[in-house]
Design an enzyme around this catalytic site. Structure first.
Site, PDB file in Angstrom:
ATOM      1  N   ARG A  50      12.988  -8.057  18.450  1.00 14.00           N
ATOM      2  CA  ARG A  50      11.880  -9.007  18.277  1.00 14.00           C
ATOM      3  C   ARG A  50      12.368 -10.428  18.526  1.00 14.00           C
ATOM      4  O   ARG A  50      13.393 -10.832  17.977  1.00 14.00           O
ATOM      5  CB  ARG A  50      11.353  -8.880  16.846  1.00 14.00           C
ATOM      6  CG  ARG A  50      10.143  -9.728  16.539  1.00 14.00           C
ATOM      7  CD  ARG A  50       9.754  -9.622  15.076  1.00 14.00           C
ATOM      8  NE  ARG A  50       9.248  -8.316  14.706  1.00 14.00           N
ATOM      9  CZ  ARG A  50       9.099  -7.912  13.434  1.00 14.00           C
ATOM     10  NH1 ARG A  50       9.435  -8.714  12.437  1.00 14.00           N
ATOM     11  NH2 ARG A  50       8.635  -6.714  13.172  1.00 14.00           N
TER      12      ARG A  50
ATOM     13  N   LYS B  73       7.547 -16.049   5.201  1.00 13.72           N
ATOM     14  CA  LYS B  73       6.714 -16.302   6.389  1.00 13.72           C
ATOM     15  C   LYS B  73       5.972 -17.628   6.289  1.00 13.72           C
ATOM     16  O   LYS B  73       5.427 -17.955   5.239  1.00 13.72           O
ATOM     17  CB  LYS B  73       5.718 -15.155   6.551  1.00 13.72           C
ATOM     18  CG  LYS B  73       6.436 -13.838   6.790  1.00 13.72           C
ATOM     19  CD  LYS B  73       5.494 -12.701   7.074  1.00 13.72           C
ATOM     20  CE  LYS B  73       6.280 -11.479   7.512  1.00 13.72           C
ATOM     21  NZ  LYS B  73       5.395 -10.336   7.782  1.00 13.72           N
TER      22      LYS B  73
ATOM     23  N   CYS C 128       7.700   3.183  14.759  1.00 11.12           N
ATOM     24  CA  CYS C 128       7.907   2.679  13.400  1.00 11.12           C
ATOM     25  C   CYS C 128       8.310   3.797  12.441  1.00 11.12           C
ATOM     26  O   CYS C 128       7.575   4.773  12.276  1.00 11.12           O
ATOM     27  CB  CYS C 128       6.635   1.998  12.895  1.00 11.12           C
ATOM     28  SG  CYS C 128       6.851   1.401  11.208  1.00 11.12           S
TER      29      CYS C 128
ATOM     30  N   LYS D 208      11.761 -11.053   2.999  1.00 12.72           N
ATOM     31  CA  LYS D 208      11.294 -11.886   4.106  1.00 12.72           C
ATOM     32  C   LYS D 208      10.444 -13.059   3.625  1.00 12.72           C
ATOM     33  O   LYS D 208       9.879 -13.024   2.520  1.00 12.72           O
ATOM     34  CB  LYS D 208      10.507 -11.033   5.090  1.00 12.72           C
ATOM     35  CG  LYS D 208       9.316 -10.341   4.463  1.00 12.72           C
ATOM     36  CD  LYS D 208       8.564  -9.457   5.448  1.00 12.72           C
ATOM     37  CE  LYS D 208       9.181  -8.104   5.619  1.00 12.72           C
ATOM     38  NZ  LYS D 208       8.316  -7.140   6.317  1.00 12.72           N
TER      39      LYS D 208
ATOM     40  N   CYS E  49      -1.265  -2.118  14.512  1.00  7.86           N
ATOM     41  CA  CYS E  49       0.199  -2.221  14.474  1.00  7.86           C
ATOM     42  C   CYS E  49       0.785  -1.120  15.363  1.00  7.86           C
ATOM     43  O   CYS E  49       0.080  -0.188  15.732  1.00  7.86           O
ATOM     44  CB  CYS E  49       0.687  -2.064  13.040  1.00  7.86           C
ATOM     45  SG  CYS E  49       0.585  -0.367  12.457  1.00  7.86           S
TER      46      CYS E  49
ATOM     47  N   CYS F 263       0.911  -4.702   8.576  1.00  5.13           N
ATOM     48  CA  CYS F 263       1.435  -5.514   9.688  1.00  5.13           C
ATOM     49  C   CYS F 263       0.361  -6.102  10.603  1.00  5.13           C
ATOM     50  O   CYS F 263       0.578  -7.136  11.211  1.00  5.13           O
ATOM     51  CB  CYS F 263       2.423  -4.693  10.502  1.00  5.13           C
ATOM     52  SG  CYS F 263       3.870  -4.215   9.542  1.00  5.13           S
TER      53      CYS F 263
ATOM     54  N   ARG G  55      10.918 -16.199   8.854  1.00  6.19           N
ATOM     55  CA  ARG G  55      10.648 -15.522  10.140  1.00  6.19           C
ATOM     56  C   ARG G  55      10.000 -16.472  11.153  1.00  6.19           C
ATOM     57  O   ARG G  55       9.861 -17.655  10.908  1.00  6.19           O
ATOM     58  CB  ARG G  55       9.709 -14.340   9.878  1.00  6.19           C
ATOM     59  CG  ARG G  55      10.206 -13.342   8.835  1.00  6.19           C
ATOM     60  CD  ARG G  55      11.271 -12.462   9.441  1.00  6.19           C
ATOM     61  NE  ARG G  55      11.663 -11.379   8.553  1.00  6.19           N
ATOM     62  CZ  ARG G  55      11.112 -10.149   8.537  1.00  6.19           C
ATOM     63  NH1 ARG G  55      10.091  -9.866   9.306  1.00  6.19           N
ATOM     64  NH2 ARG G  55      11.588  -9.218   7.729  1.00  6.19           N
TER      65      ARG G  55
HETATM   66 FE1  SRM Z   1       5.549  -5.754   9.719  1.00 10.37          FE
HETATM   67  C1  SRM Z   1       7.896  -3.700   8.413  1.00 10.37           C
HETATM   68  C2  SRM Z   1       5.955  -4.395  12.732  1.00 10.37           C
HETATM   69  C3  SRM Z   1       3.792  -8.294  11.052  1.00 10.37           C
HETATM   70  C4  SRM Z   1       4.379  -6.525   6.609  1.00 10.37           C
HETATM   71  N1  SRM Z   1       6.791  -4.344  10.477  1.00 10.37           N
HETATM   72  C5  SRM Z   1       7.726  -3.637   9.763  1.00 10.37           C
HETATM   73  C6  SRM Z   1       8.588  -2.799  10.713  1.00 10.37           C
HETATM   74  C7  SRM Z   1       9.781  -3.627  11.108  1.00 10.37           C
HETATM   75  C8  SRM Z   1       8.967  -1.391  10.199  1.00 10.37           C
HETATM   76  C9  SRM Z   1      10.255  -1.212   9.458  1.00 10.37           C
HETATM   77  O1  SRM Z   1      10.547  -1.975   8.527  1.00 10.37           O
HETATM   78  O2  SRM Z   1      10.946  -0.252   9.776  1.00 10.37           O
HETATM   79  C10 SRM Z   1       7.587  -2.643  11.884  1.00 10.37           C
HETATM   80  C11 SRM Z   1       8.185  -2.376  13.261  1.00 10.37           C
HETATM   81  C12 SRM Z   1       7.325  -1.376  13.991  1.00 10.37           C
HETATM   82  C13 SRM Z   1       7.666  -1.215  15.427  1.00 10.37           C
HETATM   83  O3  SRM Z   1       7.939  -0.075  15.830  1.00 10.37           O
HETATM   84  O4  SRM Z   1       7.625  -2.179  16.175  1.00 10.37           O
HETATM   85  C14 SRM Z   1       6.731  -3.877  11.724  1.00 10.37           C
HETATM   86  N2  SRM Z   1       5.090  -6.308  11.567  1.00 10.37           N
HETATM   87  C15 SRM Z   1       5.254  -5.561  12.681  1.00 10.37           C
HETATM   88  C16 SRM Z   1       4.519  -6.164  13.869  1.00 10.37           C
HETATM   89  C17 SRM Z   1       5.214  -5.942  15.199  1.00 10.37           C
HETATM   90  C18 SRM Z   1       3.103  -5.586  13.871  1.00 10.37           C
HETATM   91  C19 SRM Z   1       2.226  -5.933  15.038  1.00 10.37           C
HETATM   92  O5  SRM Z   1       1.385  -5.101  15.349  1.00 10.37           O
HETATM   93  O6  SRM Z   1       2.317  -6.995  15.615  1.00 10.37           O
HETATM   94  C20 SRM Z   1       4.454  -7.631  13.395  1.00 10.37           C
HETATM   95  C21 SRM Z   1       5.642  -8.445  13.800  1.00 10.37           C
HETATM   96  C22 SRM Z   1       5.435  -9.893  13.467  1.00 10.37           C
HETATM   97  C23 SRM Z   1       6.511 -10.801  13.968  1.00 10.37           C
HETATM   98  O7  SRM Z   1       6.509 -11.119  15.159  1.00 10.37           O
HETATM   99  O8  SRM Z   1       7.311 -11.262  13.161  1.00 10.37           O
HETATM  100  C24 SRM Z   1       4.443  -7.443  11.889  1.00 10.37           C
HETATM  101  N3  SRM Z   1       4.365  -7.206   8.964  1.00 10.37           N
HETATM  102  C25 SRM Z   1       3.631  -8.081   9.694  1.00 10.37           C
HETATM  103  C26 SRM Z   1       2.635  -8.707   8.867  1.00 10.37           C
HETATM  104  C27 SRM Z   1       1.572  -9.687   9.333  1.00 10.37           C
HETATM  105  C28 SRM Z   1       2.034 -11.098   9.270  1.00 10.37           C
HETATM  106  O9  SRM Z   1       3.161 -11.389   8.905  1.00 10.37           O
HETATM  107  O10 SRM Z   1       1.226 -11.967   9.599  1.00 10.37           O
HETATM  108  C29 SRM Z   1       2.798  -8.189   7.589  1.00 10.37           C
HETATM  109  C30 SRM Z   1       1.899  -8.497   6.366  1.00 10.37           C
HETATM  110  C31 SRM Z   1       2.133  -9.839   5.791  1.00 10.37           C
HETATM  111  C32 SRM Z   1       3.266  -9.800   4.806  1.00 10.37           C
HETATM  112  O11 SRM Z   1       4.408  -9.953   5.213  1.00 10.37           O
HETATM  113  O12 SRM Z   1       3.000  -9.572   3.617  1.00 10.37           O
HETATM  114  C33 SRM Z   1       3.896  -7.260   7.658  1.00 10.37           C
HETATM  115  N4  SRM Z   1       6.085  -5.239   7.835  1.00 10.37           N
HETATM  116  C34 SRM Z   1       5.435  -5.627   6.694  1.00 10.37           C
HETATM  117  C35 SRM Z   1       6.013  -4.942   5.564  1.00 10.37           C
HETATM  118  C36 SRM Z   1       5.602  -5.098   4.080  1.00 10.37           C
HETATM  119  C37 SRM Z   1       6.417  -6.140   3.414  1.00 10.37           C
HETATM  120  C38 SRM Z   1       6.129  -6.226   1.939  1.00 10.37           C
HETATM  121  O13 SRM Z   1       5.863  -7.309   1.443  1.00 10.37           O
HETATM  122  O14 SRM Z   1       6.174  -5.210   1.269  1.00 10.37           O
HETATM  123  C39 SRM Z   1       7.024  -4.104   6.090  1.00 10.37           C
HETATM  124  C40 SRM Z   1       7.944  -3.148   5.301  1.00 10.37           C
HETATM  125  C41 SRM Z   1       9.211  -3.780   4.914  1.00 10.37           C
HETATM  126  O15 SRM Z   1       9.480  -4.944   5.169  1.00 10.37           O
HETATM  127  O16 SRM Z   1       9.979  -3.058   4.278  1.00 10.37           O
HETATM  128  C42 SRM Z   1       7.035  -4.316   7.522  1.00 10.37           C
HETATM  129 FE1  SF4 Z   2       2.335  -0.226  10.978  1.00  6.58          FE
HETATM  130 FE2  SF4 Z   2       3.941  -1.952   9.837  1.00  6.58          FE
HETATM  131 FE3  SF4 Z   2       3.321   0.289   8.573  1.00  6.58          FE
HETATM  132 FE4  SF4 Z   2       4.904   0.389  10.655  1.00  6.58          FE
HETATM  133  S1  SF4 Z   2       5.346  -0.688   8.735  1.00  6.58           S
HETATM  134  S2  SF4 Z   2       3.125   1.713  10.281  1.00  6.58           S
HETATM  135  S3  SF4 Z   2       4.108  -1.217  11.955  1.00  6.58           S
HETATM  136  S4  SF4 Z   2       1.924  -1.323   9.084  1.00  6.58           S
END
Ligand code: SRM
Ligand code: SF4
Length: 560
Positions: free
Chosen positions: A72, A209, A434, A207, A428, A477, A141
């Site tokens: 990323r 943001k 994922c 993380k 997502c 996400c 981030r």
């Molecule tokens: Fe996310 C984890 C993809 C925005 C909350 N997110 C992940 C991971 C890295 C899975 C993992 O931990 O193994 C995903 C990768 C999947 C893949 O195969 O690509 C993933 N997140 C994404 C993206 C690519 C989704 C998308 O469709 O665009 C976004 C990348 C953003 C970026 O460029 O930085 C993405 N993730 C978000 C958002 C939205 C936002 O930030 O505006 C959220 C919700 C807001 C928040 O952070 O509360 C989000 N992602 C999570 C979480 C839950 C975190 C938590 O508070 O519990 C995880 C799980 C974790 O971190 O363990 C996660």
């Molecule tokens: Fe979708 Fe984020 Fe859940 Fe993976 S961790 S399934 S990208 S919402």
């Protein structure tokens, strides 16, 4: 090994960081070892700080684990010069799965990179003066900012502030450069006392943001961020920002200690104060976030449990001055503007819808090739939007025709020919990349929208825009909890259905139905859309009707 001070045990990641504050692990050695196709699990945690996720192809699990990597970028405000976009496009072709995945935070991900491609890909990004450092991991981030150059002449100043924080909140470890640019394994013993001036030895508990919004557009979904800035202008000049803190969406099914939370408005600051204030908020997370439970470690839980008053006082102690009261502001809309529009400076920009954020070539639409040809021919700046779309910006009036022709020749529509409901969607990635996905999302939503289009037609409202978002698990996400209609994966082909978010992105939705199966979806959605058509007030949107009519039902059920 460190000894936890509290009764509760520190999470494993805390021990890893404490023992290797450079975040170097054994990465360089494993990278240069041709005998292995993966990193250890602990090194997988360090990789995240470098912007890399170790994944395996979940479609192929029956035949064992096929390791691959997601990378990323960190692209402040989603702004890419033409040469930077060309580097990304080439890397997708040469080392990834020939697609670019736009993210919900204005970045780009590569998927399907095998270990032998990882080194060259990372080196090329850095040689092109870009980075992936801190795109993931327990740090600040990618910093988001409204990308749309529609009306405000001072949007560039907001972008400069976003970049200031993107750079100012970056970790200082030398490991990133030494591994990915020089290919050298650092001597950990020599660097064991490394302490980041901002993050300390153990970085953040989780993380962090940050986003900047320019009212009345809330395209960055400001209230879902840990730290937010709402631009305040006077006499057409940017003067400062309202500060927000404590938003976040991630939760786990059946764990009431985890929940989506909207940020609070904390006060007003002037432009020159943003870095000091951002560091104050970040260090409150660093010092008070829960390091014993990663599911409960985000800044939003500190705000929720200690309260806004406590937070403001603590912040004022750290920054050394009292915050002014927040200034009035209003958000009216989220989402992107599609088609051609005039910029404030007389040039033009084009908003292009990218389904599920995936830039790729198919038999009918060669989106990847078309964008590349536009960038090559017209040297246009590309901006990534917070809803996984792109803007082609700063286009001189005389270039419009040529760009339209390239896009048309490759089957790419520039007008709003996609249905309004489709262009307001986000999904997502979920399967197959994922590791946390419980259900499909990116591969499932386009087909579901085909069905929704049919159901909207049946209900007699074919042109209705409804903000629909889907994720393959409850982590949120694609920000499904802010959607008018949200789907959150529960198990294969089963989704929790949420209703009642609003157009301005200022209201969380609520869970309406649990575990709706794929073959029950049309009946549920069809009946909701018919009811909406019959019961809506003049111009009432689906989200507002849901919050009025369906939430009342939920309240009644809760009381019963
Ligand atoms: Fe996310 C984890 C993809 C925005 C909350 N997110 C992940 C991971 C890295 C899975 C993992 O931990 O193994 C995903 C990768 C999947 C893949 O195969 O690509 C993933 N997140 C994404 C993206 C690519 C989704 C998308 O469709 O665009 C976004 C990348 C953003 C970026 O460029 O930085 C993405 N993730 C978000 C958002 C939205 C936002 O930030 O505006 C959220 C919700 C807001 C928040 O952070 O509360 C989000 N992602 C999570 C979480 C839950 C975190 C938590 O508070 O519990 C995880 C799980 C974790 O971190 O363990 C996660
Ligand atoms: Fe979708 Fe984020 Fe859940 Fe993976 S961790 S399934 S990208 S919402």
């Amino acid at each position: 090994m460190i000894k936890p001070a509290s009764e509760k045990k520190l999470s494993h990641n805390e021990i890893l960081k404490e023992n290797d504050p450079l975040l170097a692990g054994n990465l360089a050695a494993t990278l240069s070892d041709p005998e292995v196709d993966r990193f250890s699990n602990d090194d997988g945690q360090f990789l995240k700080f470098h912007g890399i996720y170790q994944q395996d192809d979940r479609d192929k699990r029956k035949t064992g684990k096929h390791y691959m990597f997601m990378i990323r970028g960190r692209i402040a405000s989603g702004i890419m010069a033409p040469d930077q976009y060309r580097v990304y496009d080439d890397l997708a072709t040469n080392y990834a799965n020939n697609t670019l995945r736009l993210t919900s935070r204005q970045s780009i991900q590569f998927h399907g990179v095998v270990k032998t491609g990882l080194g060259p890909l990372m080196k090329t990004i850095n040689e092109a003066l870009m980075t992936t450092l801190a795109a993931c991991g327990d740090v600040n981030r990618n910093v988001m900012a409204s990308p749309t150059p529609a009306t405000d002449t001072w949007i560039n100043e907001v972008h400069a502030d976003s970049e200031l924080l993107s750079n100012g909140l970056q970790p200082t470890t030398q490991a990133y450069h030494s591994i990915w640019v020089e290919g050298v394994q650092l001597d950990l013993e020599e660097h064991k006392d490394h302490e980041d001036p901002l993050y300390g030895k153990t970085y953040l508990p989780r993380k962090f943001k940050t986003a900047f919004a320019i009212p009345p557009l809330n395209d960055v979904d400001l209230f879902t961020n840990c730290l937010g800035f709402i631009a305040i202008a006077e006499n057409d000049k940017l003067v400062g920002y309202n500060l927000t803190a404590g938003g976040g969406l991630g939760m786990s099914h059946n764990n009431p200690n985890t929940f989506p939370r909207k940020a609070d408005v904390i006060g007003y600051i002037t432009r020159d104060q943003i870095e000091n204030v951002a560091k104050g908020v970040l260090t409150i997370h660093r010092d008070f976030g829960d390091r014993t439970d990663r599911k409960h470690a985000r800044l939003k839980y500190v705000l929720e449990e200690k309260g806004v008053e406590w937070f403001r006082n603590e912040l004022e102690k750290r920054i050394g001055f009292k915050l002014e009261d927040a200034k009035p502001f209003e958000f009216t809309r989220q989402g992107d503007r599609f088609g051609w529009h005039k910029q404030a400076d007389g040039n033009h920009f084009l908003g292009l819808f990218v389904e599920a954020g995936r830039i790729k070539d198919t038999d009918s639409i060669q989106l990847k090739t078309a964008i590349r040809k536009v960038v090559d021919s017209y040297k246009t700046e590309i901006r990534l939007t917070p809803t996984q779309n792109i803007l082609i910006v700063n286009v001189a009036p005389e270039s419009l025709e040529g760009i339209n022709k390239i896009l048309a020749d490759h089957g790419v529509q520039t007008t709003h020919e996609k249905s309004p409901v489709r262009s307001a969607t986000m999904a997502c990635p979920a399967l197959p990349t994922c590791g946390l996905a419980l259900a499909e999302s990116e591969r499932y939503l386009p087909g579901l929208i085909d069905r929704v289009e049919g159901l909207l037609g049946n209900a007699g409202i074919p042109e209705e825009e409804i903000i629909i978002r889907m994720t393959g698990c409850p982590n949120g996400c694609a920000r499904p909890y802010m959607a008018e209609l949200g789907f959150v994966g529960r198990a294969p082909k089963k989704y929790n259905v949420y209703v009642g978010g609003n157009e301005s992105g200022t209201r969380l939705n609520r869970l309406y139905k649990v575990s709706v199966k794929d073959d029950e979806m049309d009946e549920l959605l069809g009946s909701l859309l018919h009811r909406f058509k019959g019961e809506r007030q003049t111009d009432e949107r689906f989200g507002d009707w849901s919050a009025r009519a369906l939430w009342k039902e939920l309240d009644e059920q809760e009381e019963a």
